[in-house]
Write an enzyme that holds these catalytic residues in place. Structure first.
Site, PDB file in Angstrom:
ATOM      1  N   HIS A 162      -8.722  31.962 -17.063  1.00 41.80           N
ATOM      2  CA  HIS A 162      -8.377  30.805 -17.915  1.00 41.80           C
ATOM      3  C   HIS A 162      -9.376  30.651 -19.070  1.00 41.80           C
ATOM      4  O   HIS A 162      -9.529  29.541 -19.598  1.00 41.80           O
ATOM      5  CB  HIS A 162      -8.338  29.501 -17.113  1.00 41.80           C
ATOM      6  CG  HIS A 162      -7.606  29.591 -15.811  1.00 41.80           C
ATOM      7  ND1 HIS A 162      -6.275  29.282 -15.671  1.00 41.80           N
ATOM      8  CD2 HIS A 162      -8.030  29.998 -14.581  1.00 41.80           C
ATOM      9  CE1 HIS A 162      -5.906  29.472 -14.414  1.00 41.80           C
ATOM     10  NE2 HIS A 162      -6.958  29.911 -13.727  1.00 41.80           N
ATOM     11  N   SER A 283     -16.290  36.385 -46.900  1.00 41.11           N
ATOM     12  CA  SER A 283     -15.476  35.323 -47.479  1.00 41.11           C
ATOM     13  C   SER A 283     -15.845  35.173 -48.944  1.00 41.11           C
ATOM     14  O   SER A 283     -17.010  35.293 -49.315  1.00 41.11           O
ATOM     15  CB  SER A 283     -15.732  34.007 -46.744  1.00 41.11           C
ATOM     16  OG  SER A 283     -15.349  32.916 -47.569  1.00 41.11           O
ATOM     17  N   LYS A 289     -20.135  34.027 -44.066  1.00 32.55           N
ATOM     18  CA  LYS A 289     -19.057  34.508 -43.185  1.00 32.55           C
ATOM     19  C   LYS A 289     -19.013  36.022 -43.066  1.00 32.55           C
ATOM     20  O   LYS A 289     -19.249  36.755 -44.016  1.00 32.55           O
ATOM     21  CB  LYS A 289     -17.679  34.052 -43.722  1.00 32.55           C
ATOM     22  CG  LYS A 289     -17.405  32.591 -43.620  1.00 32.55           C
ATOM     23  CD  LYS A 289     -17.325  32.055 -42.186  1.00 32.55           C
ATOM     24  CE  LYS A 289     -16.093  32.528 -41.439  1.00 32.55           C
ATOM     25  NZ  LYS A 289     -14.873  31.904 -41.917  1.00 32.55           N
ATOM     26  N   GLU A 296      -8.234  41.088 -36.216  1.00 29.94           N
ATOM     27  CA  GLU A 296      -7.115  40.146 -36.379  1.00 29.94           C
ATOM     28  C   GLU A 296      -5.841  40.868 -36.807  1.00 29.94           C
ATOM     29  O   GLU A 296      -4.733  40.509 -36.395  1.00 29.94           O
ATOM     30  CB  GLU A 296      -7.475  39.068 -37.404  1.00 29.94           C
ATOM     31  CG  GLU A 296      -8.575  38.147 -36.921  1.00 29.94           C
ATOM     32  CD  GLU A 296      -9.041  37.233 -38.032  1.00 29.94           C
ATOM     33  OE1 GLU A 296      -8.709  36.041 -37.992  1.00 29.94           O
ATOM     34  OE2 GLU A 296      -9.743  37.713 -38.942  1.00 29.94           O
TER      35      GLU A 296
END
Ligand code: ARG
Length: 472
Positions: A162, A283, A289, A296
């Protein structure tokens, strides 16, 4: 070359007028099936060699056609495949060019053949190559996984259920879980390859042919195990493409899960991994970043690959025997899935090989969240002969107490533990460390470093890496 208004030279005999612009556009598969040109040339060469051998065309014509096909292949190699919608597809494009090069003898190539068995053959050959390439890519990913797993057989991290801290595991064990998934993916591709490796060439349009062809000859020449056994099935079967897409979809789900692990691990609150710069982006507005874009996109691509599978399943659903033009739409989803998956496998291989695992952060996290609570319960069962359910309850009280004080389980004093249950003694502390916890899980396939090393050694053997030094 057939013009816009003239009738088609391949079947023009029956037609008074040429196709409308819309017909030409909707009919054309050359924009995508030109990717089959190598397979189309190979299948045509196998076919014409057989026609010559069987005396269906003269040896002279067979040789002329074979030479002409080599010339066409050389042109495609050098300049690409020309896209003329009037010629519809790679089959007619090649035959048309062959006729320009060698004249009327080119017209004999299509004896005892139809584009229906031709495209089925070409596409099988293409999918077979894609399976072989995929296998090589997945092997590289497995090598990266076992290598890093060997390095981290004893590196402790929290194991989750979980996404909540459950029990300590080792990073090597976690990585080897993906090794097992990829092993199943490779076996799925191998199963599909073995099943599909039969030649449809010679099924002709749908019913076979009256010419004395030798289908075993062409099958062997193209590396097939033999010819298919039913001509109707041969030209209408796309199971091989679906098998490929099913294996690809399943594999992409595995890659997507692995990508998701890296995305979570790379986020600052976790900080388990520093991703390679080569597979990250920055970024344009936030200078601090470093984004896991490659991971992704692997996660995203799996959605598209599953979409490709769905697309072809729905194309095939309900088609009567034998060939229907719907089946021309079989290729784009397969081509798309193959290139997306190859990129995804390469990205994840680089990610696994080059990631810097922050083992001190992982170990620290494993000590939070009462990950050794099960070890306390197991200790009570073993040392005090308490039934597991009761031990679970006692342990729950210990966790509650530690939590209320904001400390770890092994930071509770012996008095505190005895106040919860008098049967607890000082030996319990040895069971509460994360090292003791993972070392204890030595059942077959368990997370104990010794078990992980055993499995890594077996895997290296299976991959043919036996004897290569294992970085520790
Ligand atoms: N371009 C077609 C395809 O990709 C080739 C087969 C055409 N067959 C036919 N009977 N029209 O499926």
């Amino acid at each position: 070359m057939s013009g816009n208004s003239g009738s088609n030279q391949m079947w023009g005999g029956r037609f008074a007028a040429g196709p409308s612009a819309i017909m030409r556009e909707i009919n054309a598969s050359i924009p995508f099936d030109k990717a089959l040109w190598r397979q189309d040339i190979a299948a045509s060469k196998a076919h014409v060699a057989m026609l010559g051998q069987q005396g269906i065309v003269s040896h002279e014509d067979a040789a002329l056609i074979a030479q002409g096909l080599d010339t066409v292949a050389g042109e495609y190699e050098a300049h690409g495949v020309p896209e003329d919608w009037d010629l519809e597809d790679i089959h007619m494009t090649t035959e048309n060019r062959l006729a320009e090069l060698i004249g009327p003898a080119a017209g004999r190539l299509h004896t005892a053949r139809s584009r229906n068995d031709q495209v089925a053959t070409d596409f099988r050959l293409w999918v077979r190559d894609a399976m072989d390439q995929m296998d090589a890519g997945l092997l590289a990913l497995q090598i990266a996984l076992v290598t890093r797993a060997g390095e981290h057989a004893a590196s402790i991290m929290p194991g989750f259920t979980h996404l909540q801290t459950a029990q300590p595991v080792t990073l090597g064990h976690h990585l080897m879980a993906y090794y097992e998934m990829i092993a199943r993916d490779r076996s799925r591709f191998a199963d599909a390859r073995a099943r599909m490796n039969r030649s449809p060439l010679g099924a002709a349009a749908l019913a076979g042919t009256g010419f004395p062809i030798d289908r075993f000859h062409t099958a062997a020449a193209l590396g097939f195990d033999g010819p298919t056994d039913n001509s109707l099935d041969s030209v209408s079967d796309r199971d091989f493409a679906l098998d490929y897409l099913m294996a690809a979809a399943q594999c992409s789900l595995h890659l997507s899960r692995l990508a998701e692990e890296f995305i979570i691990w790379a986020s600052q609150p976790f900080g388990f991994v520093t991703l390679p710069d080569s597979l990250s982006t920055g970024s344009s507005i936030m200078p601090q970043k470093k984004n896991p874009d490659a991971a992704e996109l692997v996660r995203g691509h799996s959605g598209r690959i599953v979409g490709c599978l769905t697309s072809l399943m729905i194309t095939m659903k309900g088609l009567p025997l034998a060939y229907s033009k719907d089946m021309q739409d079989d290729k784009p989803p397969v081509f798309e899935a193959a290139s997306l998956l190859a990129l995804s496998v390469a990205a994840m291989t680089g990610m696994v090989a080059e990631a810097r695992f922050r083992t001190e952060r992982m170990r620290g996290a494993a000590e939070l969240g009462y990950a050794t609570a099960t070890d306390l319960a197991d200790w009570l069962v073993r040392q005090a002969n308490i039934p597991f359910r009761e031990a679970h309850h006692i342990t729950g009280s210990a966790v509650k107490l530690a939590e209320s004080r904001g400390i770890a389980l092994d930071q509770l004093s012996l008095e505190d533990l005895k106040a919860i249950d008098t049967r607890i003694d000082e030996r319990v502390y040895a069971a509460l460390s994360v090292e003791a916890s993972v070392a204890a899980r030595c059942s077959h396939g368990g997370t104990a470093p010794a078990e992980v090393r055993k499995r890594v050694a077996q895997a290296r053997e299976a991959l043919g890496l036996h004897g290569f030094a294992l970085e520790e």
